[in-house]
Design a protein around this motif. Structure first.
Motif, PDB file in Angstrom:
ATOM      1  N   GLU A 196      47.491  49.902  29.407  1.00 33.87           N
ATOM      2  CA  GLU A 196      46.081  50.286  29.307  1.00 33.87           C
ATOM      3  C   GLU A 196      45.289  49.381  30.251  1.00 33.87           C
ATOM      4  O   GLU A 196      45.229  48.175  30.051  1.00 33.87           O
ATOM      5  CB  GLU A 196      45.587  50.096  27.879  1.00 33.87           C
ATOM      6  CG  GLU A 196      46.193  51.051  26.880  1.00 33.87           C
ATOM      7  CD  GLU A 196      45.631  52.452  27.010  1.00 33.87           C
ATOM      8  OE1 GLU A 196      44.422  52.593  27.337  1.00 33.87           O
ATOM      9  OE2 GLU A 196      46.393  53.404  26.808  1.00 33.87           O
ATOM     10  N   ILE A 197      44.723  49.978  31.276  1.00 36.62           N
ATOM     11  CA  ILE A 197      43.915  49.209  32.225  1.00 36.62           C
ATOM     12  C   ILE A 197      42.569  49.917  32.412  1.00 36.62           C
ATOM     13  O   ILE A 197      42.495  51.142  32.315  1.00 36.62           O
ATOM     14  CB  ILE A 197      44.624  49.003  33.581  1.00 36.62           C
ATOM     15  CG1 ILE A 197      44.967  50.339  34.244  1.00 36.62           C
ATOM     16  CG2 ILE A 197      45.874  48.146  33.417  1.00 36.62           C
ATOM     17  CD1 ILE A 197      45.526  50.224  35.644  1.00 36.62           C
ATOM     18  N   PRO A 198      41.522  49.149  32.692  1.00 31.07           N
ATOM     19  CA  PRO A 198      40.213  49.782  32.908  1.00 31.07           C
ATOM     20  C   PRO A 198      40.153  50.435  34.291  1.00 31.07           C
ATOM     21  O   PRO A 198      40.930  50.109  35.192  1.00 31.07           O
ATOM     22  CB  PRO A 198      39.241  48.603  32.827  1.00 31.07           C
ATOM     23  CG  PRO A 198      40.040  47.425  33.270  1.00 31.07           C
ATOM     24  CD  PRO A 198      41.451  47.687  32.775  1.00 31.07           C
ATOM     25  N   ARG A 199      39.228  51.350  34.434  1.00 26.46           N
ATOM     26  CA  ARG A 199      38.958  51.901  35.769  1.00 26.46           C
ATOM     27  C   ARG A 199      38.549  50.740  36.660  1.00 26.46           C
ATOM     28  O   ARG A 199      37.957  49.767  36.198  1.00 26.46           O
ATOM     29  CB  ARG A 199      37.887  52.980  35.695  1.00 26.46           C
ATOM     30  CG  ARG A 199      38.376  54.203  34.909  1.00 26.46           C
ATOM     31  CD  ARG A 199      37.338  55.296  34.891  1.00 26.46           C
ATOM     32  NE  ARG A 199      37.134  55.905  36.194  1.00 26.46           N
ATOM     33  CZ  ARG A 199      37.890  56.873  36.723  1.00 26.46           C
ATOM     34  NH1 ARG A 199      38.928  57.333  36.051  1.00 26.46           N
ATOM     35  NH2 ARG A 199      37.621  57.377  37.910  1.00 26.46           N
ATOM     36  N   VAL A 255      57.672  50.026  38.119  1.00 26.86           N
ATOM     37  CA  VAL A 255      56.248  49.896  38.419  1.00 26.86           C
ATOM     38  C   VAL A 255      55.547  49.545  37.115  1.00 26.86           C
ATOM     39  O   VAL A 255      55.755  50.202  36.097  1.00 26.86           O
ATOM     40  CB  VAL A 255      55.682  51.217  38.991  1.00 26.86           C
ATOM     41  CG1 VAL A 255      54.195  51.094  39.251  1.00 26.86           C
ATOM     42  CG2 VAL A 255      56.416  51.609  40.250  1.00 26.86           C
ATOM     43  N   ARG A 256      54.742  48.490  37.174  1.00 29.20           N
ATOM     44  CA  ARG A 256      54.035  48.028  35.975  1.00 29.20           C
ATOM     45  C   ARG A 256      52.533  47.876  36.268  1.00 29.20           C
ATOM     46  O   ARG A 256      52.154  47.550  37.390  1.00 29.20           O
ATOM     47  CB  ARG A 256      54.557  46.667  35.539  1.00 29.20           C
ATOM     48  CG  ARG A 256      55.969  46.650  35.064  1.00 29.20           C
ATOM     49  CD  ARG A 256      56.384  45.230  34.595  1.00 29.20           C
ATOM     50  NE  ARG A 256      57.760  45.217  34.172  1.00 29.20           N
ATOM     51  CZ  ARG A 256      58.794  44.952  34.975  1.00 29.20           C
ATOM     52  NH1 ARG A 256      58.583  44.651  36.239  1.00 29.20           N
ATOM     53  NH2 ARG A 256      60.024  44.973  34.505  1.00 29.20           N
ATOM     54  N   SER A 257      51.751  48.082  35.225  1.00 25.94           N
ATOM     55  CA  SER A 257      50.317  47.767  35.304  1.00 25.94           C
ATOM     56  C   SER A 257      49.910  47.131  33.982  1.00 25.94           C
ATOM     57  O   SER A 257      50.420  47.490  32.921  1.00 25.94           O
ATOM     58  CB  SER A 257      49.482  49.022  35.576  1.00 25.94           C
ATOM     59  OG  SER A 257      49.575  49.936  34.502  1.00 25.94           O
ATOM     60  N   TRP A 258      49.010  46.140  34.070  1.00 30.42           N
ATOM     61  CA  TRP A 258      48.543  45.436  32.880  1.00 30.42           C
ATOM     62  C   TRP A 258      47.261  44.674  33.219  1.00 30.42           C
ATOM     63  O   TRP A 258      46.898  44.570  34.389  1.00 30.42           O
ATOM     64  CB  TRP A 258      49.623  44.494  32.338  1.00 30.42           C
ATOM     65  CG  TRP A 258      49.898  43.281  33.183  1.00 30.42           C
ATOM     66  CD1 TRP A 258      49.392  42.024  32.999  1.00 30.42           C
ATOM     67  CD2 TRP A 258      50.729  43.186  34.352  1.00 30.42           C
ATOM     68  NE1 TRP A 258      49.869  41.162  33.970  1.00 30.42           N
ATOM     69  CE2 TRP A 258      50.692  41.852  34.818  1.00 30.42           C
ATOM     70  CE3 TRP A 258      51.505  44.102  35.063  1.00 30.42           C
ATOM     71  CZ2 TRP A 258      51.382  41.420  35.942  1.00 30.42           C
ATOM     72  CZ3 TRP A 258      52.188  43.675  36.192  1.00 30.42           C
ATOM     73  CH2 TRP A 258      52.137  42.354  36.613  1.00 30.42           C
ATOM     74  N   VAL A 259      46.623  44.172  32.191  1.00 32.45           N
ATOM     75  CA  VAL A 259      45.444  43.323  32.364  1.00 32.45           C
ATOM     76  C   VAL A 259      45.834  41.916  31.956  1.00 32.45           C
ATOM     77  O   VAL A 259      46.484  41.711  30.931  1.00 32.45           O
ATOM     78  CB  VAL A 259      44.260  43.810  31.498  1.00 32.45           C
ATOM     79  CG1 VAL A 259      43.097  42.832  31.586  1.00 32.45           C
ATOM     80  CG2 VAL A 259      43.825  45.199  31.916  1.00 32.45           C
ATOM     81  N   GLU A 260      45.450  40.947  32.794  1.00 28.44           N
ATOM     82  CA  GLU A 260      45.742  39.543  32.519  1.00 28.44           C
ATOM     83  C   GLU A 260      44.554  38.698  32.945  1.00 28.44           C
ATOM     84  O   GLU A 260      44.140  38.768  34.113  1.00 28.44           O
ATOM     85  CB  GLU A 260      47.003  39.128  33.282  1.00 28.44           C
ATOM     86  CG  GLU A 260      47.474  37.729  32.998  1.00 28.44           C
ATOM     87  CD  GLU A 260      48.790  37.443  33.704  1.00 28.44           C
ATOM     88  OE1 GLU A 260      48.807  36.515  34.524  1.00 28.44           O
ATOM     89  OE2 GLU A 260      49.782  38.155  33.441  1.00 28.44           O
ATOM     90  N   SER A 262      41.841  40.400  34.904  1.00 27.99           N
ATOM     91  CA  SER A 262      42.198  41.060  36.162  1.00 27.99           C
ATOM     92  C   SER A 262      43.203  42.177  35.913  1.00 27.99           C
ATOM     93  O   SER A 262      44.069  42.060  35.039  1.00 27.99           O
ATOM     94  CB  SER A 262      42.823  40.061  37.140  1.00 27.99           C
ATOM     95  OG  SER A 262      41.885  39.094  37.526  1.00 27.99           O
ATOM     96  N   VAL A 263      43.089  43.238  36.687  1.00 27.08           N
ATOM     97  CA  VAL A 263      44.074  44.308  36.645  1.00 27.08           C
ATOM     98  C   VAL A 263      45.236  43.896  37.544  1.00 27.08           C
ATOM     99  O   VAL A 263      45.028  43.471  38.686  1.00 27.08           O
ATOM    100  CB  VAL A 263      43.470  45.640  37.129  1.00 27.08           C
ATOM    101  CG1 VAL A 263      44.543  46.710  37.264  1.00 27.08           C
ATOM    102  CG2 VAL A 263      42.381  46.102  36.180  1.00 27.08           C
ATOM    103  N   CYS A 264      46.448  43.984  37.018  1.00 32.73           N
ATOM    104  CA  CYS A 264      47.649  43.594  37.764  1.00 32.73           C
ATOM    105  C   CYS A 264      48.561  44.803  37.933  1.00 32.73           C
ATOM    106  O   CYS A 264      48.724  45.603  37.012  1.00 32.73           O
ATOM    107  CB  CYS A 264      48.398  42.496  37.017  1.00 32.73           C
ATOM    108  SG  CYS A 264      47.413  41.013  36.708  1.00 32.73           S
ATOM    109  N   ILE A 265      49.153  44.903  39.108  1.00 31.97           N
ATOM    110  CA  ILE A 265      50.120  45.962  39.415  1.00 31.97           C
ATOM    111  C   ILE A 265      51.330  45.270  40.036  1.00 31.97           C
ATOM    112  O   ILE A 265      51.184  44.402  40.901  1.00 31.97           O
ATOM    113  CB  ILE A 265      49.563  46.968  40.455  1.00 31.97           C
ATOM    114  CG1 ILE A 265      48.213  47.541  40.034  1.00 31.97           C
ATOM    115  CG2 ILE A 265      50.589  48.046  40.770  1.00 31.97           C
ATOM    116  CD1 ILE A 265      48.233  48.545  38.934  1.00 31.97           C
TER     117      ILE A 265
END
Length: 132
Positions: free
Chosen positions: A47-50, A81-86, A89-92
């Motif tokens: 779950e990542i923000p726009r 492929v991963r996406s996350w918030v840390e 910050s949005v991380c890919i």
């Protein structure tokens, strides 16, 4: 066809709010023919923000990373492929099970025109464009 339209909107160079997970999915669909014979694709999209960005440039970055990952795999492997918030910050990340980058080349991977591929196999611009 929608993936291709979203990927190729070169007339749109403005920053705008974008769903980077959707950019990833769209780009994966576009490059799938390049990847499918070399790797299985594992998507761990959180779950990542726009995000305010240039979506077409992000698609180009994702394409360069995915194609390089496929080229790094000699026989058959996996691309994750991963996406996350840390920390806000949005991380890919794009990870592959390929051979890796030799230590002696690590300082040069973002140099324009640097490539370890055979003549005619790569321009050496993919990671340079991605870095920019």
């Amino acid at each position: 066809m929608a993936d291709l339209k979203s990927f190729s909107r070169v007339d749109e160079s403005d920053f705008k709010s974008a769903d980077l997970n959707e950019c990833l999915r769209s780009t994966i669909n576009i490059v799938w023919n390049e990847i499918k014979y070399k790797a299985t694709m594992k998507k761990e999209l959180g779950e990542i923000p726009r995000t305010r960005c240039n979506p077409q440039q992000m698609n180009q970055v994702f394409m360069n990373l995915l194609v390089n990952a496929a080229h790094a795999i000699e026989n058959r492997g996996e691309i994750t492929v991963r996406s996350w918030v840390e920390d806000g910050s949005v991380c890919i990340s794009v990870e592959d099970t390929g051979r890796g980058i030799p230590k002696e080349n690590m300082d040069r991977i973002f140099e324009p025109f640097f490539t370890t591929k055979e003549v005619g196999q790569g321009t050496g611009l993919g990671l340079s464009i991605t870095y920019d």
